[in-house]
Scaffold this active site. Structure first.
Site, PDB file in Angstrom:
ATOM      1  N   CYS A  30      -5.798 -13.505   0.371  1.00  0.00           N
ATOM      2  CA  CYS A  30      -4.808 -12.500   0.013  1.00  0.00           C
ATOM      3  C   CYS A  30      -5.433 -11.114   0.089  1.00  0.00           C
ATOM      4  CB  CYS A  30      -4.235 -12.768  -1.380  1.00  0.00           C
ATOM      5  SG  CYS A  30      -5.272 -12.204  -2.734  1.00  0.00           S
ATOM      6  N   ARG A  75       0.853  -1.184   0.000  1.00  0.00           N
ATOM      7  CA  ARG A  75       0.000   0.000   0.000  1.00  0.00           C
ATOM      8  C   ARG A  75       0.886   1.230   0.000  1.00  0.00           C
ATOM      9  NH1 ARG A  75      -5.097  -0.295  -1.901  1.00  0.00           N
ATOM     10  NH2 ARG A  75      -6.224  -2.057  -1.012  1.00  0.00           N
ATOM     11  N   ARG A 128      -9.655 -13.897  12.216  1.00  0.00           N
ATOM     12  CA  ARG A 128     -11.115 -13.820  12.099  1.00  0.00           C
ATOM     13  C   ARG A 128     -11.663 -14.779  11.035  1.00  0.00           C
ATOM     14  NH1 ARG A 128     -14.622 -10.781   9.031  1.00  0.00           N
ATOM     15  NH2 ARG A 128     -13.032  -9.499   8.031  1.00  0.00           N
ATOM     16  N   CYS A 183      -7.969 -11.031 -12.891  1.00  0.00           N
ATOM     17  CA  CYS A 183      -6.701 -11.443 -12.280  1.00  0.00           C
ATOM     18  C   CYS A 183      -5.666 -11.850 -13.325  1.00  0.00           C
ATOM     19  CB  CYS A 183      -6.914 -12.622 -11.339  1.00  0.00           C
ATOM     20  SG  CYS A 183      -8.093 -12.285 -10.022  1.00  0.00           S
ATOM     21  N   GLY A 205     -10.660  -3.124   1.050  1.00  0.00           N
ATOM     22  CA  GLY A 205     -11.761  -3.973   1.506  1.00  0.00           C
ATOM     23  C   GLY A 205     -12.169  -4.983   0.452  1.00  0.00           C
TER      24      GLY A 205
END
Ligand SMILES: [Zn+2]
Lengths: 379, 132
Positions: free
Chosen positions: A196, A16, A184, A78, A111
């Site tokens: 991923c 990022r 989680r 992808c 997200g």
């Protein structure tokens, strides 16, 4: 027939990067690849991207002062980078170009990825939850191939361990199976760390016409680059249909279609491979890829991960780069990121994650569309 | 007076899913289409699909996906119908300990969420037969 050599590679790390544009990341990767190739003149450029908007490739080459040639943006989910590579390689083989630039760039939204692929009513009805489709595929793999949740966690442990040595990866810390299973629960059986992360990055390669089946030189040859879509029938293929047929046993997966075509194009088979980079969007997807690519017999992917066959030092290392589980997945860049890694492996320059003596390599992506790409490299 | 709105037209009636049967290859499909997705024939007939089937795959969605305004968790899975069709569907059961391979399931047109004017939006889902 003309062969195709990979004469330059370049990467912008995957991660990022709040203060960088997708164009800036592309510029870094392309500049590095052109530099690695000795700054050649190229006659065409192909840019794989899914989220970068109109004429994204032009912006990158414009910033480098290298426009004028055809610049074609390619979207295949992808597999966007694989699709770009296929087009460039085909054009070189056909004699249209002597040298072509192929790059992939992406800056993914954060997200769960919102895609224009689904009609609004499917989102409203909760039938557009991408990780839920991954989970259903994982559950069927567990039932049909004797895979357990612990083995799914082992895929993550393997890839994260391998990613420690990759400076271009987003996550570079080892994890334990207990930690993976304690993360989680997203959609049973998949926990957060088994998925991923969509992220950002860029990768580039320079292709050049070369004598076919050279074999003698130190260079890396692109032996095949294929792209396939789905055949209708499977309820759970990556095209995410609303239904499928109960009798789907004889319908090959998109990955199998792409792999079969690539093996045929290159005159190679799974037994020839020394190293593989495959789509590990989630831990189960990596195991499914072993079976769909023909690396292992149907139903034996669980045994393979349990026995360490695909770990570094094993018989057929898979995802020495750390895979998407370590690198994250910038859609348009991910397939070319694999090609960069595999070229480093075949050149013998992969450092602590080097697969000793690797001569033949396979890269694989699959996702929305469905789109599946397979790349075979040799030195 | 607030009414009821299906999440999308042409998918279901209160009693059954609306599918298609191809006269050329004899396969069924869902949702109904004017062209058979398997062989490309346009000789397709709209049919009412069976309202019962068996559970083939399932999970629970724990976080609201994009564009979704209903409750979580919700069940999500694949139900196999006697027509030889596997349908991707919501499940009325999100407690995974109550679901199993081959379990008998029954169609349930269930509420999804309520709009500001009180209109109930409904969609198709499947529930275990013994609870229906
Ligand atoms: Zn048909």
């Amino acid at each position: 027939m003309t062969g195709v050599a990979i004469v330059g590679i370049g990467m912008h790390p995957f991660g990022r990067f709040e203060d960088k544009t997708v164009t800036e990341m592309g510029v870094e990767a392309v500049r590095a690849a052109l530099g690695d190739a000795g700054d050649p003149e190229f006659q065409a450029a192909f840019c794989g991207t899914a989220y970068s908007g109109v004429a994204a490739g032009h912006k990158v080459l414009g910033a480098l002062g290298r426009t004028g040639t055809p610049i074609v943006d390619v979207e295949a989910g992808c597999a966007s980078g694989g699709a770009a590579l296929m087009l460039a390689a085909g054009a070189i083989r056909a004699g249209q170009y002597d040298c072509a630039l192929v790059f992939g760039i992406e800056k993914m939204p954060k997200g769960i990825i919102r895609s224009s692929f689904f009609e609004p009513w499917r989102e409203e009805a909760g039938l557009a939850a991408t990780p839920a489709y991954f989970a259903l595929r994982a559950q069927r793999l567990m039932r049909e191939s004797g895979v357990t949740k612990d083995l799914l966690a082992q895929v993550v442990v393997k890839n994260r361990r391998q990613g420690v040595h990759n400076p271009d990866a987003m996550f570079r810390a080892e994890v334990t199976a207990d930690e993976v299973l304690a993360s989680r629960l997203v959609c049973e059986p998949l926990h957060l760390w088994m998925l991923c992360s969509p992220n950002e990055g860029a990768a580039a390669v320079v292709l050049r016409a070369a004598p076919a089946r050279d074999g003698g030189g130190p260079g890396v040859t692109l032996a095949a680059a294929t792209l396939r879509s789905h055949l209708p029938g499977s309820a759970l293929h990556e095209g995410t249909p609303l239904s499928g047929l109960a009798d789907d046993a004889d319908i090959p997966a998109p990955t199998t279609l792409a792999a079969t075509a690539a093996y045929e194009e290159a005159g190679l088979g799974p037994a020839d491979l020394d190293v593989v980079e495959c789509q590990d969007t989630d831990a189960a997807r990596e195991l499914l890829s072993y079976e769909e690519l023909g690396l292992c017999p149907q139903g034996e992917s669980g045994e393979w991960i349990a026995e360490g066959v695909t770990a570094l030092g094993g018989r057929l290392p898979v995802n020495p780069s750390g895979g998407l589980l370590s690198k994250g997945e910038p859609l348009g860049a991910s397939a070319l990121g694999q090609v960069v890694e595999l070229t480093r492996q075949l050149r013998g320059g992969a450092g602590p994650r080097q697969v000793d003596g690797a001569r033949t390599a396979l890269g694989h992506t699959v996702g929305r569309g469905a789109n599946a790409s397979v790349v075979l490299l040799q030195r | 007076m607030p009414g009821v709105r299906p999440v999308h037209e042409g998918l279901f009636t209160p009693e059954h899913l609306i599918g298609g049967r191809c006269d050329a290859c004899r396969r069924h499909h869902f949702p109904a289409a004017t062209t058979c997705p398997y062989c490309g024939s346009t000789a397709v007939t709209e049919v009412a699909l069976s309202d019962t089937g068996t559970l083939w795959a399932w999970t629970a969605v724990t976080a609201p996906p994009p564009g979704y305004r209903g409750e979580v968790p919700f069940g999500f899975g694949v139900v196999e119908l006697p027509e030889g069709l596997r349908v991707i569907t919501r499940l009325g059961e999100s407690d995974l300990s109550r679901l199993s391979f081959g379990q008998a399931m029954k169609l349930d047109i269930a509420p999804l969420h309520e709009e500001d004017d009180g209109t109930a939006v409904v969609t198709y889902s499947f529930v275990p037969s013994e609870c229906a």
